[in-house]
Write a protein that holds these residues in place. Sequence first.
Motif, short mmCIF file in Angstrom:
data_model
loop_
_atom_site.label_atom_id
_atom_site.label_comp_id
_atom_site.label_asym_id
_atom_site.label_seq_id
_atom_site.Cartn_x
_atom_site.Cartn_y
_atom_site.Cartn_z
N SER A 1 0.79 -1.22 0.07
CA SER A 1 -0.10 0.05 0.09
C SER A 1 0.84 1.19 0.02
O SER A 1 0.47 2.35 -0.42
N TYR B 1 3.80 9.09 4.77
CA TYR B 1 3.13 10.30 4.46
C TYR B 1 4.14 11.50 4.07
O TYR B 1 4.09 12.28 3.09
N ASN C 1 -0.67 4.08 12.66
CA ASN C 1 0.56 3.52 13.37
C ASN C 1 1.72 4.70 13.58
O ASN C 1 1.67 5.77 12.43
N ALA D 1 -4.42 0.08 6.59
CA ALA D 1 -3.40 -1.17 6.58
C ALA D 1 -3.89 -2.01 7.72
O ALA D 1 -3.66 -3.29 7.56
N SER E 1 -3.92 -2.83 2.70
CA SER E 1 -2.53 -3.57 2.61
C SER E 1 -2.98 -5.05 2.77
O SER E 1 -3.76 -5.54 3.51
N SER F 1 -0.01 -6.80 3.74
CA SER F 1 1.14 -7.15 4.50
C SER F 1 0.52 -7.54 5.70
O SER F 1 1.61 -7.90 6.61
C1 LIG Z 1 -0.44 2.93 8.72
C2 LIG Z 1 0.53 1.98 7.56
N1 LIG Z 1 0.24 2.35 6.23
C3 LIG Z 1 0.89 1.89 5.09
C4 LIG Z 1 1.68 0.88 5.65
C5 LIG Z 1 2.45 0.31 4.34
O1 LIG Z 1 2.15 -1.24 4.29
P1 LIG Z 1 2.39 -1.94 3.04
O2 LIG Z 1 3.28 -1.20 1.94
O3 LIG Z 1 3.41 -3.35 3.49
O4 LIG Z 1 1.27 -2.27 2.43
C6 LIG Z 1 2.29 0.45 6.94
C7 LIG Z 1 3.35 -0.43 7.13
O5 LIG Z 1 3.74 -0.79 8.10
C8 LIG Z 1 1.42 1.33 7.75
O6 LIG Z 1 1.56 1.03 9.21
#
Ligand SMILES: Cc1ncc(COP(=O)(O)O)c(C=O)c1O
Length: 406
Positions: free
Chosen positions: A97, A125, A171, A200, A228, A230
Amino acid sequence: MASLNQRVPSYLKAIAPYQPGKPIADIARAYGFQEDQVVKLASNENPLGMSPKGREAMLEAAADLGRYPDGNGFALKQALSKKFGLDPATITLGNGSNDILELVAHAFLAPGKESLMSDHSFAVYALASQAVGATIVSVPAKPDDLGHDLQGFKQRITEKTSVVWIANPNNPTGSFISAAELEAFIAELPATVLVVLDEAYTEYLSEQDSYPAFEWARRYPNLLVSRSFSKAYGLAGLRVGYGVASAEVTDLLNRVRQPFNVNSLALAAASASLFDDEFLTRSAALNRQGMEQIQKGIQALGVGWLESWGNFLLIDLRAVQPDQPQAGQKVYEALLSKGVITRPVANYGLAGFLRVSIGTFDENQSFLKAMPFALEMLRGSTDSGSSLAPASSTASVSSKTAAVRA
Ligand SMILES: Cc1ncc(COP(=O)(O)O)c(C=O)c1O
């Protein structure tokens, strides 16, 4: 003397690169552990690994890696449409993402535009905004949960505001904004401002807290929802995520997307994982149990935390040793010396905190077992206290760390 450096925009030179969680192999090498002695609770990954259905599909796709992936991700978009009732024209697939966040920055930000975010929100961001020369406007967090202050956001909207970033849950704070508050905020924003609602961690929400974000994306043409594979889906290493927005926004993102941004293995694994409900349910249940286990464990040690809606917990160390402004880093280093990798968050402006991802029962126990030692190290340290980190990240066992482990 003239140099290439002079050609590089100053906003690029100002970027402090993203600091990922330390890999297990690095710590094993640096501290003299076997890799299976090291526990990683640093990157909010799924401790169960990937879904069995996803693995099977991925292995099948591995037979055809001589070909480029499907650059439009037809099958995965179909799978997402089937699961969530989405129009494929509103889906953008990303290399994680993270990729979606970058595409947004490329399409909607530029020098002179403002990018609005909360003080302690996901580092990408700011990085993605800086990389295209936009001005970052950081909104002070709410004092109670350190989360997004949406009233504060509203006050900082200007003619130049182009993107507003909101992670829900956020996060590294773990904080959550209720559906009613969030939708009211989105509905009031000028149509010229794109809201990125980063979900996410949404699969970890209880049914009671969940809200219809994709329905909102249909209702509000200036909303993009990113998700995501992930986290709960366990595909962090494959890199796949997606964004859902109006067909107009999706078309713009598609113009700045690399032609083959999601690889074949990731496409196949994600399509199959979407329908592995048993795995998703098991992952969320393990997270709930692990969250409780870690909270109980650190409570018994007299340490506080912020309530979390994600698969991680932000531990508040400020009261443990008030004379140590780098408490998170100190505890992180002490835990490393015991083979437990967590995440210091000083780069998020949270030097008095430590983020720990929720692992399996045994991984959580390893963390809890190492915590009394780490807290003892913290209590004994002051601002200039000695570090437990090895002299060099590639050193084998330094005498300092050998002494600590003995
Ligand atoms: C709030 C948030 N957004 C996006 C991501 C990005 O995740 P990914 O690129 O693995 O989908 C993370 C990864 O820790 C995240 O904590």
